[in-house]
Design a protein around this motif. Structure first.
Motif, short mmCIF file in Angstrom:
data_model
loop_
_atom_site.label_atom_id
_atom_site.label_comp_id
_atom_site.label_asym_id
_atom_site.label_seq_id
_atom_site.Cartn_x
_atom_site.Cartn_y
_atom_site.Cartn_z
N VAL A 1 0.84 -1.21 0.00
CA VAL A 1 0.00 0.00 0.00
C VAL A 1 0.87 1.25 0.00
N TYR A 2 1.87 1.26 0.90
CA TYR A 2 2.73 2.44 1.01
C TYR A 2 4.11 2.02 1.51
N THR A 3 5.15 2.27 0.72
CA THR A 3 6.50 1.84 1.07
C THR A 3 6.95 2.39 2.43
N HIS A 4 7.60 1.56 3.21
CA HIS A 4 8.14 1.87 4.54
C HIS A 4 7.06 1.98 5.63
N SER A 5 5.79 1.65 5.31
CA SER A 5 4.73 1.86 6.31
C SER A 5 4.59 0.67 7.28
N SER A 6 5.45 -0.35 7.13
CA SER A 6 5.29 -1.55 7.96
C SER A 6 6.11 -1.49 9.25
N PHE A 7 6.60 -0.29 9.62
CA PHE A 7 7.59 -0.22 10.70
C PHE A 7 7.08 -0.75 12.05
N ILE A 8 5.80 -0.52 12.37
CA ILE A 8 5.27 -1.00 13.66
C ILE A 8 5.22 -2.53 13.67
N VAL A 9 4.77 -3.10 12.55
CA VAL A 9 4.70 -4.57 12.43
C VAL A 9 6.10 -5.17 12.56
N ASP A 10 7.09 -4.56 11.90
CA ASP A 10 8.47 -5.07 11.97
C ASP A 10 8.98 -5.10 13.41
N ILE A 11 8.76 -4.01 14.12
CA ILE A 11 9.23 -3.94 15.52
C ILE A 11 8.52 -5.00 16.36
N LEU A 12 7.23 -5.20 16.11
CA LEU A 12 6.47 -6.25 16.82
C LEU A 12 7.07 -7.64 16.60
N VAL A 13 7.37 -7.95 15.34
CA VAL A 13 7.97 -9.26 15.02
C VAL A 13 9.30 -9.41 15.75
N GLY A 14 10.11 -8.35 15.73
CA GLY A 14 11.42 -8.39 16.40
C GLY A 14 11.30 -8.66 17.90
N VAL A 15 10.37 -7.96 18.55
CA VAL A 15 10.17 -8.13 20.00
C VAL A 15 9.64 -9.54 20.29
N LEU A 16 8.68 -9.99 19.50
CA LEU A 16 8.07 -11.31 19.69
C LEU A 16 9.11 -12.43 19.59
N ILE A 17 9.92 -12.39 18.53
CA ILE A 17 10.92 -13.45 18.34
C ILE A 17 12.06 -13.30 19.35
N GLY A 18 12.40 -12.07 19.69
CA GLY A 18 13.42 -11.85 20.73
C GLY A 18 13.01 -12.48 22.06
N ARG A 19 11.76 -12.30 22.44
CA ARG A 19 11.25 -12.91 23.69
C ARG A 19 11.29 -14.43 23.61
N GLU A 20 10.94 -14.97 22.45
CA GLU A 20 10.95 -16.42 22.26
C GLU A 20 12.38 -16.98 22.41
N LEU A 21 13.35 -16.28 21.85
CA LEU A 21 14.74 -16.74 21.94
C LEU A 21 15.21 -16.75 23.40
N LEU A 22 14.79 -15.74 24.16
CA LEU A 22 15.15 -15.71 25.58
C LEU A 22 14.53 -16.90 26.32
N ARG A 23 13.32 -17.28 25.91
CA ARG A 23 12.63 -18.42 26.55
C ARG A 23 13.40 -19.72 26.31
#
Length: 396
Positions: free
Chosen positions: A231-253
């Protein structure tokens, strides 16, 4: 390089296991494609398709895809508790891949028609490879198909992206952009992560049980990322940060020991830690690009694909090569240095993007980043090609 596959492959060690010819093809392609990309990007050489499209297609479908097939043709039947893949089946895929790769690369230099024929041959080989995996999935009697379901789904997205790329390149260029988004997130990343979330905790003796919802949530967020970018280039920034936090937490687990004293585990853990870094930095740079217009030269994708996919490919590829050749499952000094060098490759590519973002002349860094890439694959070839070709026993 003349190979009479039908005659030679009957009793040739090189073709005795599927990972051997596919890994060799993948690594030779990695060297040739990067050389041609560098020469065309700098304007030294004219090629039939744009340098950036050549780079994306070559690395996705001629480096990573044969490497994935090398790995999956060996491990997928094990995951599914089915018989090993017959030689005639994987050799027919390899023959198409080998010829298609050669014709695509020659065609990119000589003629667009040849490069299109090469892409179509590689695509047919890709389809056949996915059908072999699909057949394993449908015939397995295992109750728990969770991991093989996600691996197969990611492979199907790889086919879809491949088809989009060919149609885009031949008829409708905007499809190439969509193809790249799908291939990076729902194919290269999703496939590698689906394998990693099964294998790395197992190799690391992690006691954390499997999170059955993780891949569903990550997949949904990646789909959302692709829609937003469409839809709009570079507009996925919130989703990207969410994925990063989610997988980061999983790796710590998972409580992985880091840095791990065993290089064969250290490289796999390092690759995993690049995922949250890639998505969080990707989110932040997308936000900066959105608000200021500064270009980071695809920094987010390169951290993800080099930091995670490439690093884990070298880790798993080395592990499979050593383990299936009767060698001791340990990393000697040469292998350990190669593993450290993967991080030099990642670091140099990050510097290229940062230099571009600051408006500096990044061409010297670009040359260095291509050189460290070429050295990586040449050094790996010097060490392991003899193991793949004739089962050489390694000594320090």
């Amino acid at each position: 390089m003349h190979m009479k596959f039908s005659e030679d492959s009957e009793n040739n060690y090189f073709f005795s296991q599927p990972h051997q010819p596919f890994f060799i093809l993948s690594f030779v392609n990695a060297i040739v494609i990067m050389l041609i990309f560098m020469l065309s990007y700098k304007g030294i050489m004219n090629i039939a398709i744009s340098p950036s499209n050549f780079h994306a297609y070559g690395l996705t479908y001629l480096l990573f895809t044969p490497a994935f097939l090398a790995f999956l043709f060996t491990t997928f039947p094990r995951f599914a508790s089915t018989p090993i893949i017959e030689k005639k089946d994987y050799m027919s895929v390899f023959s198409l891949y080998y010829l298609g790769s050669a014709i695509f690369i020659l065609g990119s230099i000589a003629s667009p028609v040849l490069s299109a024929i090469g892409m179509i041959m590689v695509f047919v080989g890709h389809v056949m490879g996915v059908l072999i995996l699909k057949n394993i999935y449908t015939t397995t009697t295992m109750e728990d198909k969770h991991d093989i379901y996600w691996i197969l789904l990611a492979m199907k997205f790889g086919l879809l992206a491949h088809l989009f790329f060919i149609i885009g390149e031949l008829f409708y260029m905007p499809l190439v952009g969509l193809s790249t988004e799908v291939s990076n997130y729902l194919y290269l990343f999703l496939l590698t992560f689906s394998v990693a979330q099964r294998m790395v905790p197992f190799f690391s003796h992690s006691m954390a049980g499997r999170n059955d919802y993780l891949l569903k949530v990550v997949f949904t967020l990646l789909l959302l990322h692709i829609v937003l970018e469409g839809v709009y280039t570079h507009s996925s920034f919130i989703v990207d940060i969410l994925v990063g936090v989610l997988i980061g937490r999983e790796l710590l687990r998972w409580k992985l020991q880091f840095p791990n004293p065993n290089p064969l585990l250290w490289i796999l853990h390092t690759a995993l830690y690049w995922i949250p870094i890639a998505f969080i930095i990707g989110g932040l740079t997308n936000l900066i690009s959105l608000t200021t217009g500064v270009s980071f030269l695809a920094l987010d994708i390169h951290i993800l694909i080099l930091g995670f996919v490439f690093t884990i490919l070298i880790g798993f590829g080395t592990r499979v090569t050593i383990g299936h050749s009767g060698n001791m499952m340990q990393a000697d000094q040469w292998t350990t240095r190669l593993f450290y060098w993967t991080q030099v490759v990642v670091g140099m590519r990050i510097l290229v993007s940062l230099a571009a973002a600051f408006g500096w002349n990044f061409m010297i860094l670009f040359d260095i980043s291509v050189t460290v890439w070429l050295l990586m694959f040449i050094a790996w070839a010097v060490r392991f090609f003899a193991v793949l070709i004739n089962g050489k026993k390694l000594t320090d």
